[in-house]
Write an enzyme that holds these catalytic residues in place. Structure first.
Site, short mmCIF file in Angstrom:
data_model
loop_
_atom_site.label_atom_id
_atom_site.label_comp_id
_atom_site.label_asym_id
_atom_site.label_seq_id
_atom_site.Cartn_x
_atom_site.Cartn_y
_atom_site.Cartn_z
N ASP A 186 0.85 -1.19 0.00
CA ASP A 186 0.00 0.00 0.00
C ASP A 186 0.88 1.23 0.00
OD1 ASP A 186 -2.02 -1.81 0.15
OD2 ASP A 186 -2.79 -1.16 2.10
N ASP B 266 -15.13 -2.85 -1.77
CA ASP B 266 -14.76 -2.56 -0.38
C ASP B 266 -16.03 -2.25 0.38
OD1 ASP B 266 -12.16 -2.69 -1.41
OD2 ASP B 266 -12.14 -0.53 -1.80
#
Length: 240
Positions: free
Chosen positions: A8, A129
C-alpha cells in the site's frame, strides 16, 4: 489459493492503514520497490499494489513508486487506487501492470468496467470494499446503499478477471478475515474472488482456503510486515 502480498503506497512509502483511516498509517518501508523484490525473492507469484493517495484524489499519485516496482520485479502485479478512466487503464497496462483494479468507478460508472473488460480481456478486476455489507467508495470515505452481492452480480457477464473483496472493518486490524461474508460472495458469483482485510495468521489463510468456496486467493499486508505470517511457510502450505 494464491497469496497476494499487499504493498500500500502513501506519499511514496509502503504503509498499512488501520481500517482504511489515512491518518492511522504505519510506515513499513521507504523503498517499495525493494519490498516488492523481497516478496518476489520469497517466492510470491503475484503482488497487490494500492495507490492510497490516488484513491482519494481520483487519479494516480504514487505512479513513480509503482513504476519502480514494475521495473524491479518480474512477477505479475495488480494495482488499484485512483484509476477511473480508460486512458489511465490503458497507460498502466502499457507500463507493465498485469491487472488493473477498478473500485469507485464500478459503482459510479459500471459501463467503464464493461468497456475496459472487453478491451483488455483478463486484465480488469473489480475492487469491492464494504462496511457492514454495503459498498464504500473514494478511498472508503463514502458509503453507498449498494450491497456487495448486488454489485458483484452486476458484472457476472462483463468478463472481469476477479473481484477483490475487502471488509474495511477488518483491514489492518489483525483480527482475522470475514470468512463467512467472503465465502458467501464467492458462492454467489462465478467470478473468481480474492479475499482481503484482516488476514493475520497462517490459520486465517488455511481457513480461507478450506472455507468451502472456490477462492482465487487472499491478500495480506500488515501480518507479513509484522512477521505474524511466515511468508515461506504460508506459500508452502497454500501450494501443498
Amino acid at each position: 489459493m494464491i497469496l497476494y502480498p499487499a504493498i500500500d503506497l502513501k506519499d511514496g512509502q509502503c504503509v498499512r492503514l488501520l481500517k482504511g483511516e489515512m491518518d492511522k498509517a504505519t510506515v513499513f518501508s521507504d523503498d517499495p520497490a525493494a519490498q516488492a523484490a523481497a516478496f518476489e525473492a520469497a517466492g510470491c507469484e503475484w503482488l497487490h499494489l494500492v495507490d492510497l493517495n490516488g484513491a482519494f484524489a481520483g487519479q494516480p499519485v504514487n505512479a513513480a513508486a509503482v513504476e519502480a516496482i514494475l521495473a524491479r520485479v518480474s512477477v505479475p502485479c495488480q494495482l488499484g487506487g485512483g484509476i477511473r478512466d480508460m486512458a489511465t487503464i490503458e497507460a498502466w497496462l502499457t507500463k507493465g501492470l498485469s491487472r488493473v483494479i477498478l473500485g469507485t468507478v464500478a459503482v459510479e460508472n459500471p459501463a467503464l468496467v464493461r468497456e475496459a473488460a472487453t478491451a483488455f480481456p483478463g486484465k480488469i478486476a473489480v475492487g469491492i470494499d464494504a462496511r457492514g455489507g454495503r459498498v464504500a467508495t473514494k478511498g472508503w470515505a463514502e458509503e453507498t446503499d449498494v450491497t456487495v452481492t448486488d454489485l458483484a452480480r452486476s458484472f457476472e457477464d462483463a468478463g472481469v478477471a476477479a473481484i477483490i473483496y475487502t471488509d474495511i472493518d477488518r483491514d489492518g486490524a489483525m483480527g482475522g478475515p470475514n470468512i463467512d461474508a467472503t465465502a458467501a460472495l464467492a458462492h454467489a458469483v462465478h467470478i473468481p474472488v480474492i479475499a482481503s482485510g484482516g488476514v493475520s495468521s497462517l490459520a486465517d489463510l488455511i481457513a480461507l482456503r478450506d472455507c468451502g468456496a472456490p477462492l482465487n486467493g487472499a491478500i495480506s499486508g500488515r501480518a507479513l510486515y509484522d512477521g505474524a505470517i511466515d511468508l515461506p511457510q504460508a506459500l508452502a502450505e497454500l501450494r501443498a
